[in-house]
Enzyme design. Structure first.
Site, PDB file in Angstrom:
ATOM      1  CB  THR A 190       4.715  -6.056   7.223  1.00  0.00           C
ATOM      2  OG1 THR A 190       5.420  -6.589   6.236  1.00  0.00           O
ATOM      3  CG2 THR A 190       5.515  -5.107   8.173  1.00  0.00           C
ATOM      4  CB  THR A 191      -0.077  -7.380   6.037  1.00  0.00           C
ATOM      5  OG1 THR A 191      -0.819  -7.063   7.440  1.00  0.00           O
ATOM      6  CG2 THR A 191      -1.219  -8.170   5.160  1.00  0.00           C
ATOM      7  CG  HIS A 207      -1.446   3.486   3.967  1.00  0.00           C
ATOM      8  ND1 HIS A 207      -2.079   3.209   5.085  1.00  0.00           N
ATOM      9  CD2 HIS A 207      -0.235   2.433   4.036  1.00  0.00           C
ATOM     10  CE1 HIS A 207      -1.478   2.324   5.814  1.00  0.00           C
ATOM     11  NE2 HIS A 207      -0.526   1.736   5.161  1.00  0.00           N
ATOM     12  CG  HIS A 259       5.015  -4.282  11.614  1.00  0.00           C
ATOM     13  ND1 HIS A 259       4.951  -5.509  11.622  1.00  0.00           N
ATOM     14  CD2 HIS A 259       3.819  -3.358  11.341  1.00  0.00           C
ATOM     15  CE1 HIS A 259       3.698  -5.605  11.569  1.00  0.00           C
ATOM     16  NE2 HIS A 259       2.954  -4.526  11.737  1.00  0.00           N
ATOM     17  CG  ASN A 281      -2.029  -1.206   1.089  1.00  0.00           C
ATOM     18  OD1 ASN A 281      -2.216  -1.625   0.045  1.00  0.00           O
ATOM     19  ND2 ASN A 281      -2.411  -1.744   2.233  1.00  0.00           N
TER      20      ASN A 281
END
Length: 375
Positions: free
Chosen positions: A294-295, A330, A346, A162
């Site tokens: 992180t994702t 983002h 993170h 993102n």
């Protein structure tokens, strides 16, 4: 006598290994606690230990922890333009897949299955292990019976982060051309389609997104906005980490209720209790000393199981791009950079360094500028 001595030595070594493992886990729990969490679930840790055979190091050549200078990192992380020559290293990709399989199996760990839980079952949160939740009827109804990725294999996969580096990239068409597209945290796509594409096969949704992007559904207007976003997924996998922390309980239940009440066409998935620590274990073994993945890193690690080639877009954790132009955190909001904080769970620049290394070796393709054909 010699046999007895060997037995004592083996026992001592085993105790030392167990001590070091739990020391590492205690460290991460303390770090997570500083950011609002409390720790990790014991069953997840035990499951990870049972599979954590040491993998061959292919990411960081040095045996010492990677040290990241945050003074002006974007200069140090220049990546060749998309048009420059990049060749997929199939041998390395297969080796990484085999290594990761020693820690987790994405086909199984991508979601808890209906046959493993029933309404009323008690689950300890991964980061709040002193807190528990009861499996609700809504959650049970939405658990998949079989893995949403059972026996799935794709030629190319796009994982779309993102970062604001996607703005003006013109990557939308290229992203949509991939066999399988993964997106993160219900990021909006319609109004940014030229740069990020529209196709979505799997999208993650951290419970905090409901607070940050949909105002905790305080009124009918925000509920309708979320409902429209969910309807737009149109059969995609919605990956909800429901068991991470106590603070997400109500938000997960709100989303589950909306999906059931309005018959939203999505395939819900709720990651296994051991997944996060299994992923972290793999990267630590390869000397990437992350605190909490992180994702994006989670999705890459999972994707190695079912994707032949992996392409990353929107992975850029720096406030300046390669030409020293400002980059939004983002692409769709005004959130500020927070990874330099000690409280942040993170270590994004460290993750990026590892991914860049894999890009340079041909294990994945990392695009951080304009895509081919972009105007």
């Amino acid at each position: 006598m010699q046999l007895q001595f060997r037995s004592w030595m083996l026992a001592a070594l085993t105790l030392l290994v167990v001590f070091l493992i739990f020391a590492d886990i205690s460290e991460i729990e303390e770090e997570i606690g500083n950011s609002g969490g409390r720790g990790t679930i014991r069953s997840a840790v035990n499951s990870l230990h049972s599979k954590s055979n040491r993998a061959e190091v292919v990411i960081n050549g040095s045996s010492s922890p990677a040290v990241v200078d945050r003074s002006n990192e974007s200069i140090k992380h220049n990546i060749q333009p998309a048009s420059s020559k990049w060749r997929h290293n199939q041998t390395l990709s297969l080796r990484i897949r085999k290594q990761i399989l020693k820690f987790l199996d994405a086909e199984k760990d991508i979601s808890v299955l209906k046959g493993t839980l029933k309404p009323g079952d008690i689950i300890h949160y991964i980061f709040d292990r002193d807190s528990t939740m009861n499996v609700s009827q809504n959650l049970y109804e939405l658990l998949p019976r079989t893995s949403p990725l059972k026996n799935k294999h794709f030629g190319t996969c796009a994982i779309v982060g993102n970062s604001g580096v996607l703005l003006n990239s013109g990557c939308g068409q290229e992203i949509d051309a991939h066999s399988f597209v993964i997106r993160c945290n219900l990021a909006p796509v319609q109004e940014y389609a030229r740069d990020v594409g529209l196709k979505t096969d799997l999208v993650t949704m951290n419970p905090s997104v409901i607070q940050r992007a949909f105002e905790d559904l305080v009124n009918a207007t925000w509920r309708e906005k979320l409902l429209q976003r969910l309807h737009s997924l149109n059969g995609s996998i919605l990956w909800i980490p429901a068991f991470m922390a106590r603070g997400g309980k109500e938000r997960v239940e709100w989303v589950n209720e909306l999906i059931l009440k309005h018959h939203v066409n999505v395939r819900t998935a709720y990651p296994s209790l051991r997944l996060l620590h299994a992923v972290r274990g793999y990267w630590l073994t390869n000397k990437v000393h992350i605190k909490r993945p992180t994702t994006g890193l989670l999705m890459y690690t999972l994707a190695t199981r079912f994707c032949k080639q992996i392409y990353l877009y929107g992975f850029w954790p720096f406030p300046l791009d390669q030409n020293q132009n400002p980059v939004k955190y983002h692409y769709y909001d005004s959130l500020k950079y927070g990874y330099t904080s000690q409280a942040s769970p993170h270590t994004m620049p460290l993750e990026f360094k590892a991914l860049k290394s894999l890009h340079e070796q041909g294990a994945l393709k990392l695009t951080v500028g304009q895509c081919d054909g972009a105007t």
